[in-house]
Design an enzyme around this catalytic site. Structure first.
Site, PDB file in Angstrom:
ATOM      1  NE  ARG A 178       5.718 -10.924   5.273  1.00  0.00           N
ATOM      2  CZ  ARG A 178       5.237 -10.060   4.386  1.00  0.00           C
ATOM      3  NH1 ARG A 178       6.016  -9.620   3.407  1.00  0.00           N
ATOM      4  NH2 ARG A 178       3.995  -9.636   4.445  1.00  0.00           N
ATOM      5  N   GLY A 190       0.792  -1.228   0.000  1.00  0.00           N
ATOM      6  CA  GLY A 190       0.000   0.000   0.000  1.00  0.00           C
ATOM      7  C   GLY A 190       0.822   1.274   0.000  1.00  0.00           C
ATOM      8  CG  HIS A 210      -2.383  -0.198   3.065  1.00  0.00           C
ATOM      9  ND1 HIS A 210      -3.165  -0.757   2.094  1.00  0.00           N
ATOM     10  CD2 HIS A 210      -2.298   1.121   2.769  1.00  0.00           C
ATOM     11  CE1 HIS A 210      -3.525   0.178   1.228  1.00  0.00           C
ATOM     12  NE2 HIS A 210      -3.025   1.329   1.625  1.00  0.00           N
ATOM     13  CD  GLU A 238       2.217  -5.717  -3.039  1.00  0.00           C
ATOM     14  OE1 GLU A 238       2.596  -6.194  -1.963  1.00  0.00           O
ATOM     15  OE2 GLU A 238       1.781  -4.560  -3.153  1.00  0.00           O
ATOM     16  CD  GLU A 268      -0.229  -9.299  -0.599  1.00  0.00           C
ATOM     17  OE1 GLU A 268       0.201  -9.281   0.553  1.00  0.00           O
ATOM     18  OE2 GLU A 268      -0.447  -8.252  -1.260  1.00  0.00           O
ATOM     19  CG  LEU A 301      -9.393  -4.223  -9.512  1.00  0.00           C
ATOM     20  CD1 LEU A 301      -9.003  -5.644  -9.123  1.00  0.00           C
ATOM     21  CD2 LEU A 301     -10.186  -4.250 -10.818  1.00  0.00           C
TER      22      LEU A 301
HETATM   23  C1  MV4 Z   1      -5.058  -2.194  -5.661  1.00  0.00           C
HETATM   24  C2  MV4 Z   1      -6.349  -1.754  -5.281  1.00  0.00           C
HETATM   25  C3  MV4 Z   1      -7.271  -1.554  -6.273  1.00  0.00           C
HETATM   26  N1  MV4 Z   1      -6.936  -1.737  -7.570  1.00  0.00           N
HETATM   27  N2  MV4 Z   1      -4.778  -2.388  -6.961  1.00  0.00           N
HETATM   28  C4  MV4 Z   1      -3.098  -1.964  -1.336  1.00  0.00           C
HETATM   29  C5  MV4 Z   1      -1.944  -2.720  -0.801  1.00  0.00           C
HETATM   30  C6  MV4 Z   1      -1.238  -3.314  -1.948  1.00  0.00           C
HETATM   31  N3  MV4 Z   1      -0.821  -4.645  -1.601  1.00  0.00           N
HETATM   32  C7  MV4 Z   1      -2.221  -3.304  -3.049  1.00  0.00           C
HETATM   33  N4  MV4 Z   1      -3.319  -2.486  -2.624  1.00  0.00           N
HETATM   34  C8  MV4 Z   1      -4.339  -2.240  -3.441  1.00  0.00           C
HETATM   35  N5  MV4 Z   1      -4.099  -2.439  -4.765  1.00  0.00           N
HETATM   36  C9  MV4 Z   1      -5.697  -2.150  -7.880  1.00  0.00           C
HETATM   37  N6  MV4 Z   1      -5.388  -2.305  -9.165  1.00  0.00           N
HETATM   38  C10 MV4 Z   1      -6.618  -1.566  -3.933  1.00  0.00           C
HETATM   39  C11 MV4 Z   1      -5.611  -1.810  -2.998  1.00  0.00           C
HETATM   40  C12 MV4 Z   1      -6.012  -1.614  -1.629  1.00  0.00           C
HETATM   41  C13 MV4 Z   1      -6.086  -2.680  -0.731  1.00  0.00           C
HETATM   42  C14 MV4 Z   1      -5.714  -3.972  -1.098  1.00  0.00           C
HETATM   43  C15 MV4 Z   1      -5.786  -5.010  -0.216  1.00  0.00           C
HETATM   44  C16 MV4 Z   1      -6.253  -4.800   1.062  1.00  0.00           C
HETATM   45  C17 MV4 Z   1      -6.617  -3.535   1.461  1.00  0.00           C
HETATM   46  C18 MV4 Z   1      -6.544  -2.466   0.572  1.00  0.00           C
HETATM   47  C19 MV4 Z   1      -6.923  -1.182   0.989  1.00  0.00           C
HETATM   48  C20 MV4 Z   1      -6.821  -0.154   0.104  1.00  0.00           C
HETATM   49  C21 MV4 Z   1      -6.364  -0.355  -1.191  1.00  0.00           C
END
Ligand code: MV4
Length: 450
Positions: free
Chosen positions: A291, A165, A235, A287, A275, A203
């Site tokens: 680990r 995040g 996050h 991602e 993920e 998304l």
């Molecule tokens: C995103 C998304 C929406 N669309 N990618 C946040 C952490 C990182 N690992 C990826 N994240 C996100 N990527 C796209 N294309 C929304 C998030 C995101 C999120 C993802 C997982 C759990 C909580 C979240 C909270 C806000 C945004």
């Protein structure tokens, strides 16, 4: 097998690794900062070495100090836990150069997945579904505008060196794009020393679903199902469960087999987590973590597989002891992270635990390194305990969870226990009807005050 394992971590994960080592009959070395001289992991290890002052950069992140501790004690392997040096490819290499085994993936795979652009490129090559977006890094505003037009707004600018995040910017309209790109680049440069960014379709209301993997580095790899980690705040995961209330067996088997096959092709070694965002019945890779993760017990409870034990075995060169068909999923598990934080503001609340009572009974597991009278130091993360509850069904799991949360006493500091007691009583949570923004929306509408 290893002769002696040094645990380069603290808190509950150090205890978790120590317990696995004890069961395997492997002598252990704890390392600790001066702030952790009274920590439980130091007391439980066979030997301990003080590696520096409280600040993590001078102790738990200090590679020469950890290496010196290996040398002094004759440890021939290091378990890094999560956080700290666990995803530092250079650390893994340096250990290797000193004939100390790193209990984790090959350095090349840690490095590959650390670069989010390279990780995504690799996912595409291996047949893992990804979020629509740029094929690699963005090199001009024109290129970004063209891709954004193709995939449609809103779009998300992400930093190649980010992850978890950090360094993300949502862009709603074409007019905002150029500014978002330069801001994201500047922030990424300042935070990570790398200004590479990429673009993805944003998304809006997905779930966060991750697949647990295990490989032996020789082309054998299996998946251990999924964890639904959608309940997060800023996050930080708050509640994780397996199976996901959103998946059925066919969907789990399909995505699991897709990523397991990819890991066979990579000859991935150790545990890993891929993920995904999951929306409208489709998975989108975001991602990979190389680990052991905080929430690994949820998978252990539904598979009966000791992930730390398996990590140690494959790091020592053993082939996988399990085939995919040996992995059987049973029942349901939920983990609640009990943090030393105010349950509304989430401000850290370090200090002395005056009264402590851990819940027990059938299906109840507590992973923690706290005890009555222990002072949670202010220097590290605020995770105080993980309550993991198992039941034959999600309904039984929720019944036990509610009971266990009510049994737990952790006084003297503020904790997120009241948040969990509220969540387990919320209709959407009981119904499994939540997404990645649910918790922040619940808090914003005053869910904890009412
Ligand atoms: C995103 C998304 C929406 N669309 N990618 C946040 C952490 C990182 N690992 C990826 N994240 C996100 N990527 C796209 N294309 C929304 C998030 C995101 C999120 C993802 C997982 C759990 C909580 C979240 C909270 C806000 C945004």
């Amino acid at each position: 097998m290893f002769d002696k394992i040094l645990i380069a971590n603290r808190g509950e994960i150090a205890m978790r690794v120590l317990r696995a080592c004890k069961e395997l009959g492997i002598p252990t070395v704890a390392v600790h900062s001066t702030a952790d001289a009274d920590a439980m992991h130091v007391r439980f290890a066979d030997e301990s070495v003080c590696i520096g002052p409280p600040a993590a950069k001078d102790s738990y992140l200090n590679i020469p100090s950890v290496l010196a501790a290996c040398e002094i004690t004759g440890a021939d392997a290091v378990h890094p836990g999560y956080g700290f040096l666990s995803e530092n490819a250079r650390f893994a290499e340096i250990l290797g150069e000193h004939n100390v085994h790193f209990i984790g993936p090959k350095p090349e795979h840690i490095r590959l997945m650390g670069d989010k652009i390279e990780a995504k490129r690799t996912a595409v090559r291996l047949g893992i579904p990804v979020v629509p977006g740029s094929e690699g890094g963005i090199s001009s505003d024109e290129e970004a505008a063209k891709i954004a037009r193709e995939i449609g707004f809103p779009v998300l600018v992400k930093a190649a060196a980010g992850g978890g995040g950090r360094g993300m910017k949502v862009v709603q309209t074409p007019e905002e794009l150029s500014n978002a790109l330069s801001t994201a680049r500047a922030e990424a440069k300042a935070a990570f020393g790398d200004d590479a960014v990429y673009l993805e379709k944003y998304l809006q209301r997905p779930r966060h679903i991750e697949i647990q993997l295990l490989g032996d580095g020789k082309g054998n790899a299996i998946h251990l199902g999924e964890r639904d980690c959608s309940l997060q705040r800023r996050h930080q995961k708050v509640w994780e469960e397996s199976p996901s209330p959103a998946l059925n067996t066919a969907a789990r088997d399909a995505i699991g087999e897709t990523v397991a096959k990819a890991m066979r092709e990579l000859e991935y070694l150790g545990v890993g987590t891929v993920e995904f965002l999951y929306e409208d019945g489709k998975f989108f890779f975001i991602e990979m973590n190389t680990r052991i993760q905080v929430e690994h017990p949820v998978t252990e409870m539904v598979t009966d597989i000791d992930l730390i034990f398996e990590q140690i075995r494959v790091a020592a060169g053993a082939p996988l002891s399990l085939k995919q068909s040996d992995v059987k999923f049973h029942g349901h598990a939920i983990e609640c992270r009990i943090n030393a934080e105010n349950p509304v503001s989430f401000r850290p609340s370090p200090g002395r635990i005056q009264h402590y009572h851990a819940p027990g009974g059938l299906g109840v597991r507590m992973d923690s390194a706290i005890y009555q009278g222990y002072s949670i130091p202010p220097y590290y993360d605020s995770l105080a305990a993980k309550l993991i509850v198992h039941g034959k069904t999600r309904t039984e799991c929720l019944m036990r969870l509610k009971r266990a949360l009510d049994e737990m006493v952790m006084d003297g500091i503020e904790t997120t226990l009241p948040l969990h007691r509220a969540l387990v009583r919320e209709a959407d949570i009981i119904d499994g009807n939540y997404h990645i923004h649910w918790l922040e929306q619940f808090l914003a509408r005053g869910g904890m005050e009412s």
